[in-house]
Scaffold this motif. Structure first.
Motif, PDB file in Angstrom:
ATOM      1  N   UNK A  61       0.833  -1.136   0.024  1.00  0.00           N
ATOM      2  CA  UNK A  61      -0.171   0.070   0.082  1.00  0.00           C
ATOM      3  C   UNK A  61       0.877   1.185  -0.102  1.00  0.00           C
ATOM      4  N   UNK A  62       1.890   1.518   0.876  1.00  0.00           N
ATOM      5  CA  UNK A  62       2.540   2.495   0.881  1.00  0.00           C
ATOM      6  C   UNK A  62       3.350   2.658  -0.550  1.00  0.00           C
ATOM      7  N   UNK A  63       3.781   1.567  -1.099  1.00  0.00           N
ATOM      8  CA  UNK A  63       4.627   1.678  -2.382  1.00  0.00           C
ATOM      9  C   UNK A  63       3.750   2.257  -3.360  1.00  0.00           C
ATOM     10  N   UNK A  64       2.462   1.629  -3.398  1.00  0.00           N
ATOM     11  CA  UNK A  64       1.218   2.144  -4.327  1.00  0.00           C
ATOM     12  C   UNK A  64       0.792   3.419  -4.078  1.00  0.00           C
ATOM     13  N   UNK A  65       0.810   4.046  -2.825  1.00  0.00           N
ATOM     14  CA  UNK A  65       0.478   5.429  -2.552  1.00  0.00           C
ATOM     15  C   UNK A  65       1.693   6.245  -3.163  1.00  0.00           C
ATOM     16  N   UNK A  66       2.887   5.908  -2.994  1.00  0.00           N
ATOM     17  CA  UNK A  66       3.846   6.526  -3.607  1.00  0.00           C
ATOM     18  C   UNK A  66       4.048   6.631  -5.159  1.00  0.00           C
ATOM     19  N   UNK A  67       3.190   5.973  -5.706  1.00  0.00           N
ATOM     20  CA  UNK A  67       3.467   5.927  -7.298  1.00  0.00           C
ATOM     21  C   UNK A  67       4.122   4.854  -7.741  1.00  0.00           C
ATOM     22  N   UNK A  68       4.738   3.948  -6.887  1.00  0.00           N
ATOM     23  CA  UNK A  68       5.629   2.793  -7.161  1.00  0.00           C
ATOM     24  C   UNK A  68       4.764   1.563  -7.377  1.00  0.00           C
ATOM     25  N   UNK A  69       4.039   1.566  -8.586  1.00  0.00           N
ATOM     26  CA  UNK A  69       2.928   0.396  -8.588  1.00  0.00           C
ATOM     27  C   UNK A  69       3.844  -0.838  -8.917  1.00  0.00           C
ATOM     28  N   UNK A  70       4.665  -0.743  -9.836  1.00  0.00           N
ATOM     29  CA  UNK A  70       5.595  -2.137 -10.256  1.00  0.00           C
ATOM     30  C   UNK A  70       6.266  -2.782  -8.893  1.00  0.00           C
ATOM     31  N   UNK A  71       6.728  -1.921  -8.223  1.00  0.00           N
ATOM     32  CA  UNK A  71       7.522  -2.479  -6.846  1.00  0.00           C
ATOM     33  C   UNK A  71       6.284  -2.997  -6.063  1.00  0.00           C
ATOM     34  N   UNK A  72       5.460  -2.265  -5.849  1.00  0.00           N
ATOM     35  CA  UNK A  72       4.110  -2.674  -5.077  1.00  0.00           C
ATOM     36  C   UNK A  72       3.690  -4.225  -5.372  1.00  0.00           C
ATOM     37  N   UNK A  73       3.334  -4.087  -6.864  1.00  0.00           N
ATOM     38  CA  UNK A  73       3.281  -5.587  -7.442  1.00  0.00           C
ATOM     39  C   UNK A  73       4.451  -6.677  -6.942  1.00  0.00           C
ATOM     40  N   UNK A  74       5.638  -6.154  -7.086  1.00  0.00           N
ATOM     41  CA  UNK A  74       6.846  -7.159  -6.839  1.00  0.00           C
ATOM     42  C   UNK A  74       6.499  -7.791  -5.499  1.00  0.00           C
ATOM     43  N   UNK A  75       6.181  -6.938  -4.480  1.00  0.00           N
ATOM     44  CA  UNK A  75       6.082  -7.304  -2.886  1.00  0.00           C
ATOM     45  C   UNK A  75       4.651  -8.239  -3.026  1.00  0.00           C
ATOM     46  N   UNK A  76       3.723  -7.969  -3.559  1.00  0.00           N
ATOM     47  CA  UNK A  76       2.600  -8.819  -3.272  1.00  0.00           C
ATOM     48  C   UNK A  76       3.152 -10.106  -4.150  1.00  0.00           C
ATOM     49  N   UNK A  77       3.629 -10.228  -5.209  1.00  0.00           N
ATOM     50  CA  UNK A  77       4.114 -11.552  -5.816  1.00  0.00           C
ATOM     51  C   UNK A  77       4.961 -12.355  -5.138  1.00  0.00           C
TER      52      UNK A  77
END
Length: 410
Positions: A61-77
């Motif tokens: 969520x924090x990465x997502x809010x910061x605009x780092x969507x690809x990194x947020x996806x990597x965390x969840x993967x």
């Protein structure tokens, strides 16, 4: 202090939660950016306690809010193989895939996991198809879900609202009634929608309101729609009777007090504000209303103070941010407004009737918090006399898939 504590007890979940909360509190202070520090702590928490889905979700969520969507996806993967049965991780990943435009990949992932999933997962799939604009798949998804989970009220709500958007009011009414019967009339949401479908048929709507109040005698939204049905149909005397009765029965509802204030003649609204504050001096809803009252009276500096207090008391109240942002724009304070937008993006408020009118609109399903604020502020005017039913219904009906990322309060 927490840094040292988690080194000694790296598997203590409560310590990590306290450490994360402290960093979030720092982030929510007067525009102080400690985002990198928070991300570091979250990464350490997921490494130390990989079985805690909460840490993975908040990190994403924090990465997502910061605009780092690809990194947020990597965390969840990375989390999925560890937490194979955790549906919230999967739903958060699907939301991010939507934002990245990976529609077919998201649909394939939805359909793969649909057979053994929960009612909420089915609802999120329907929301996904609604976002994609595929009406056939949307209706099919909702009908299938209803057959599998006949007592889940939000499925009926979504299907009824679909028919309302198609101007098929008869079908919508039938769906709401079917849902109420399936839920044994114990769904506030379906009562609200069913009543609203008879908005301009006063006698029928009034009868439904009376029946709903028998099931939910102290439910503020049932009382609010009862009052507003009367106001919409120009039955002012009965509306005044109902709001007075509502205040007596549910005296600790800030929303009912705001309605009570708004229905008063302009000269009496200030007196009612003072009266209401005796019950709710720390309610962001009433603090916002008092700020708007000061604005209406031309005292903009006092308005700023009250609206700032509202935000301080509840940073998740989107309506307080809207009113404050609108006032800043009215004053021509562009720099302060832009700073406010950044703050809103970081905190992502999710509540408030007006805020949810925009955030829950299917057209805005991928809009950022800054986008929602801009839209709402551009339409905002400190007029408290207008009457609408939708702002008391929309907050409860359509949950964004993004709600899966809202699992740790600020």
């Amino acid at each position: 202090m927490y840094d040292e504590a988690v080194k000694v007890y790296p598997n203590n979940v409560d310590l990590w939660i306290s450490s994360i909360s402290m960093e979030q509190d720092q982030l929510s202070q007067e525009f102080v950016d400690t985002n990198e520090r928070l991300l570091t702590v979250l990464k350490q928490a997921t490494t130390a306690c990989p079985q805690e889905a909460l840490f993975w979700l908040v990190h994403a969520k924090q990465l997502f809010r910061s605009g780092e969507h690809a990194k947020a996806k990597d965390v969840l993967l990375k989390a999925i193989p560890i937490l194979k049965e955790e549906e919230s991780i999967l739903l958060a990943l699907l939301q991010i895939e939507m934002h990245l435009g990976e529609i077919e990949a998201a649909r394939e992932r939805f359909l793969k996991n649909l057979p053994n999933s929960s009612a909420v997962f089915h609802m999120k799939y329907a929301l996904f198809e609604r976002h994609c604009g595929d009406s056939k798949r949307l209706v099919e998804a909702l009908n299938n879900a209803i057959s599998k989970f006949p007592k889940f009220d939000k499925l009926y709500a979504m299907l009824g609202q679909y028919y309302e958007r198609k101007d098929d009011d008869k079908q919508a009414k039938e769906i709401y009634l079917k849902g109420l019967r399936a839920c044994k009339k114990r769904s506030v949401l379906l009562w609200l929608l069913h009543i609203k479908s008879y908005e301009h048929q006063l006698n029928r709507a009034r009868s439904l309101c009376e029946e709903a109040r028998l099931y939910f005698p102290q439910q503020e939204n049932i009382w609010l729609i009862s009052v507003r049905i009367e106001r919409v149909n120009k039955s002012i005397d009965h509306a005044n009777y109902l709001i007075s009765k509502a205040i007596q029965i549910v005296p600790h509802s800030p929303r009912l007090w705001v309605e009570f204030i708004n229905m008063a003649p302009t000269p009496k609204q200030k007196v009612r504000c003072i009266q209401a504050m005796n019950y709710h001096e720390h309610s962001s809803i009433l603090l916002t209303r008092v700020g708007i009252q000061c604005w209406k009276e031309g005292n903009v500096e006092r308005a700023k103070v009250w609206l700032h207090r509202a935000i301080d008391h509840n940073k998740d109240d989107g309506d307080a941010w809207i009113a404050y942002g609108a006032l800043l724009k009215k004053l021509g304070n562009t720099n302060a407004y832009e700073q406010l937008k950044q703050y809103v993006q970081r905190l992502a408020p999710s509540h408030g009737p007006t805020w949810c009118t925009y955030s829950k609109n299917p057209k805005n399903s991928l809009a950022s918090s800054m986008d929602i604020l801009d839209m709402a502020v551009s339409d905002f005017y400190p007029d408290t006399s207008s009457v609408t039913l939708s702002t008391y219904i929309s907050p409860s009906t359509d949950d964004h898939m993004d709600d899966q990322l809202e699992l740790l309060n600020d």
